[in-house]
Design a protein around this motif. Structure first.
Motif, mmCIF file in Angstrom:
data_model
loop_
_atom_site.group_PDB
_atom_site.id
_atom_site.type_symbol
_atom_site.label_atom_id
_atom_site.label_comp_id
_atom_site.label_asym_id
_atom_site.label_seq_id
_atom_site.Cartn_x
_atom_site.Cartn_y
_atom_site.Cartn_z
ATOM 1 N N LEU A 166 4.378 3.456 18.541
ATOM 2 C CA LEU A 166 5.833 4.130 18.515
ATOM 3 C C LEU A 166 5.942 5.453 19.032
ATOM 4 C CD1 LEU A 166 7.041 2.651 15.218
ATOM 5 C CD2 LEU A 166 7.879 1.848 17.409
ATOM 6 N N ARG A 167 4.983 6.463 18.713
ATOM 7 C CA ARG A 167 4.908 7.664 18.979
ATOM 8 C C ARG A 167 4.754 7.746 20.436
ATOM 9 N NH1 ARG A 167 2.382 8.982 14.177
ATOM 10 N NH2 ARG A 167 0.343 8.813 15.242
ATOM 11 N N GLY A 168 3.943 6.881 20.875
ATOM 12 C CA GLY A 168 3.835 6.709 22.588
ATOM 13 C C GLY A 168 4.735 5.842 23.367
ATOM 14 N N GLN A 169 5.690 5.566 22.517
ATOM 15 C CA GLN A 169 6.972 4.724 23.132
ATOM 16 C C GLN A 169 6.434 3.523 23.762
ATOM 17 O OE1 GLN A 169 9.661 7.500 25.440
ATOM 18 N NE2 GLN A 169 9.731 8.797 23.710
ATOM 19 N N ARG A 170 5.624 2.907 23.234
ATOM 20 C CA ARG A 170 5.059 1.640 23.703
ATOM 21 C C ARG A 170 5.579 0.409 22.978
ATOM 22 N NH1 ARG A 170 0.462 4.350 22.583
ATOM 23 N NH2 ARG A 170 -0.386 2.785 21.290
ATOM 24 N N PHE A 171 6.843 0.360 23.142
ATOM 25 C CA PHE A 171 7.782 -0.571 22.229
ATOM 26 C C PHE A 171 7.433 -1.950 22.467
ATOM 27 C CE2 PHE A 171 10.605 3.257 22.849
ATOM 28 C CZ PHE A 171 10.222 3.939 21.721
ATOM 29 N N ASP A 172 6.773 -2.274 23.411
ATOM 30 C CA ASP A 172 6.435 -3.614 24.009
ATOM 31 C C ASP A 172 4.821 -3.911 23.285
ATOM 32 O OD1 ASP A 172 5.178 -2.063 25.772
ATOM 33 O OD2 ASP A 172 5.689 -3.646 27.430
ATOM 34 N N ASP A 173 4.229 -2.982 22.636
ATOM 35 C CA ASP A 173 2.939 -3.289 22.130
ATOM 36 C C ASP A 173 3.071 -4.164 21.108
ATOM 37 O OD1 ASP A 173 0.167 -2.973 20.640
ATOM 38 O OD2 ASP A 173 0.366 -0.880 21.626
ATOM 39 N N SER A 207 2.172 3.086 14.326
ATOM 40 C CA SER A 207 2.719 4.651 14.341
ATOM 41 C C SER A 207 2.284 5.174 15.722
ATOM 42 C CB SER A 207 2.348 5.611 13.513
ATOM 43 O OG SER A 207 2.890 5.160 12.055
ATOM 44 N N GLU A 208 1.077 4.811 16.239
ATOM 45 C CA GLU A 208 0.720 5.381 17.715
ATOM 46 C C GLU A 208 1.439 4.734 18.682
ATOM 47 O OE1 GLU A 208 -3.434 4.773 17.275
ATOM 48 O OE2 GLU A 208 -3.661 6.717 15.993
ATOM 49 N N VAL A 222 0.966 -2.742 4.588
ATOM 50 C CA VAL A 222 -0.039 -3.275 5.244
ATOM 51 C C VAL A 222 -1.004 -2.286 5.228
ATOM 52 C CG1 VAL A 222 1.635 -4.678 6.765
ATOM 53 C CG2 VAL A 222 0.880 -2.267 7.571
ATOM 54 N N HIS A 223 -2.372 -2.848 5.745
ATOM 55 C CA HIS A 223 -3.547 -1.681 5.737
ATOM 56 C C HIS A 223 -3.189 -0.551 6.577
ATOM 57 C CE1 HIS A 223 -7.579 -0.407 6.733
ATOM 58 N NE2 HIS A 223 -7.957 -1.274 5.318
ATOM 59 N N PRO A 224 -3.803 0.676 6.240
ATOM 60 C CA PRO A 224 -3.541 1.887 6.970
ATOM 61 C C PRO A 224 -3.978 1.743 8.527
ATOM 62 C CG PRO A 224 -4.892 2.302 4.959
ATOM 63 C CD PRO A 224 -4.675 0.833 5.015
ATOM 64 N N GLU A 242 -1.251 7.621 2.932
ATOM 65 C CA GLU A 242 -2.162 7.546 3.963
ATOM 66 C C GLU A 242 -3.670 6.954 3.311
ATOM 67 O OE1 GLU A 242 -0.618 10.654 3.373
ATOM 68 O OE2 GLU A 242 0.441 10.915 5.336
ATOM 69 N N THR A 243 -3.667 7.132 2.132
ATOM 70 C CA THR A 243 -4.614 6.452 1.256
ATOM 71 C C THR A 243 -4.737 5.086 0.578
ATOM 72 O OG1 THR A 243 -4.540 7.649 -0.566
ATOM 73 C CG2 THR A 243 -5.676 8.793 1.117
ATOM 74 N N SER A 244 -3.590 4.519 0.800
ATOM 75 C CA SER A 244 -3.144 3.313 0.025
ATOM 76 C C SER A 244 -3.825 2.088 0.871
ATOM 77 C CB SER A 244 -1.517 3.142 -0.036
ATOM 78 O OG SER A 244 -1.377 1.906 -0.429
ATOM 79 N N ALA A 245 -4.416 1.333 0.534
ATOM 80 C CA ALA A 245 -5.332 0.142 1.251
ATOM 81 C C ALA A 245 -4.374 -0.752 1.311
ATOM 82 C CB ALA A 245 -6.299 -0.132 0.292
ATOM 83 N N GLY A 246 -3.037 -0.826 0.825
ATOM 84 C CA GLY A 246 -1.924 -1.751 1.289
ATOM 85 C C GLY A 246 -1.653 -2.616 0.191
ATOM 86 N N GLY A 247 -0.796 -3.448 0.064
ATOM 87 C CA GLY A 247 -0.341 -4.196 -1.146
ATOM 88 C C GLY A 247 1.199 -3.833 -1.509
ATOM 89 N N LEU A 248 1.645 -4.206 -2.599
ATOM 90 C CA LEU A 248 2.923 -4.123 -3.027
ATOM 91 C C LEU A 248 3.205 -2.756 -3.645
ATOM 92 C CD1 LEU A 248 5.680 -5.781 -3.047
ATOM 93 C CD2 LEU A 248 5.066 -6.290 -5.383
ATOM 94 N N ARG A 249 4.338 -2.084 -3.221
ATOM 95 C CA ARG A 249 4.687 -0.746 -3.695
ATOM 96 C C ARG A 249 6.010 -0.858 -4.535
ATOM 97 N NH1 ARG A 249 7.807 3.403 -1.594
ATOM 98 N NH2 ARG A 249 7.623 2.187 0.506
ATOM 99 N N VAL A 250 6.098 -0.742 -5.820
ATOM 100 C CA VAL A 250 7.482 -0.744 -6.372
ATOM 101 C C VAL A 250 7.923 0.476 -6.589
ATOM 102 C CG1 VAL A 250 8.053 -1.445 -8.730
ATOM 103 C CG2 VAL A 250 6.228 -2.511 -7.903
#
Length: 139
Positions: free
Chosen positions: A85-92, A82-83, A73-75, A47-55
């Motif tokens: 997908l949770r809202g089932q807006r798969f064409d978003d 996530s929102e 990617v950025h939070p 949640e607090t990671s600004a993004g980048g590469l995670r090893v």
């Protein structure tokens, strides 16, 4: 040989774990010198990671074990995806954008690893989509 844990997974031996951790540190250092931001390794929930590469170093003796690289990617984009997908807006469009970014970054990271002398391959693990598995340093 190490005993299986309650999930049926067998941890790697100490020397193999040390080898993987050393290789992962070398990969992270080389990619950081190349300009990629390496995100915090201990941030499990991101949640607090600004993004980048995670090893990630998977220390179990199975097909999924080894060194995995994940582009984060950025939070704000993670939250929007996530929102949707949770809202089932798969064409978003945000879902397509996030997928495209992950796909292109995986390709870019693979190219960078090759230029740096590492052997790596794209993930075929359903639990690690768009990840890169580092196999070895070229000799």
């Amino acid at each position: 040989m190490a005993e299986e844990n309650e999930w049926g997974l067998r941890p790697l031996g100490p020397s193999e774990v040390n080898r993987l951790r050393g290789l992962a540190a070398a990969v992270a250092a080389d990619l950081a010198r190349s300009g990629l931001v390496i995100s915090g390794q201990q941030n499990q929930y991101r949640e607090t990671s600004a993004g980048g590469l995670r090893v990630e170093v998977d220390e179990f003796d199975d097909a999924a074990g080894g060194i995995w690289l994940h582009w984060e990617v950025h939070p704000s984009l993670r939250k929007a995806t996530s929102e949707a997908l949770r809202g089932q807006r798969f064409d978003d469009p945000v879902i397509a954008s996030a997928g495209s970014i992950h796909e292109r970054m995986a390709s870019t990271i693979l190219c960078m690893l090759g230029a740096l002398g590492y052997v790596a391959e794209p993930s075929d693990d359903d639990y690690r989509p768009f990840a890169i598995k580092v196999l070895s340093a070229s000799t």
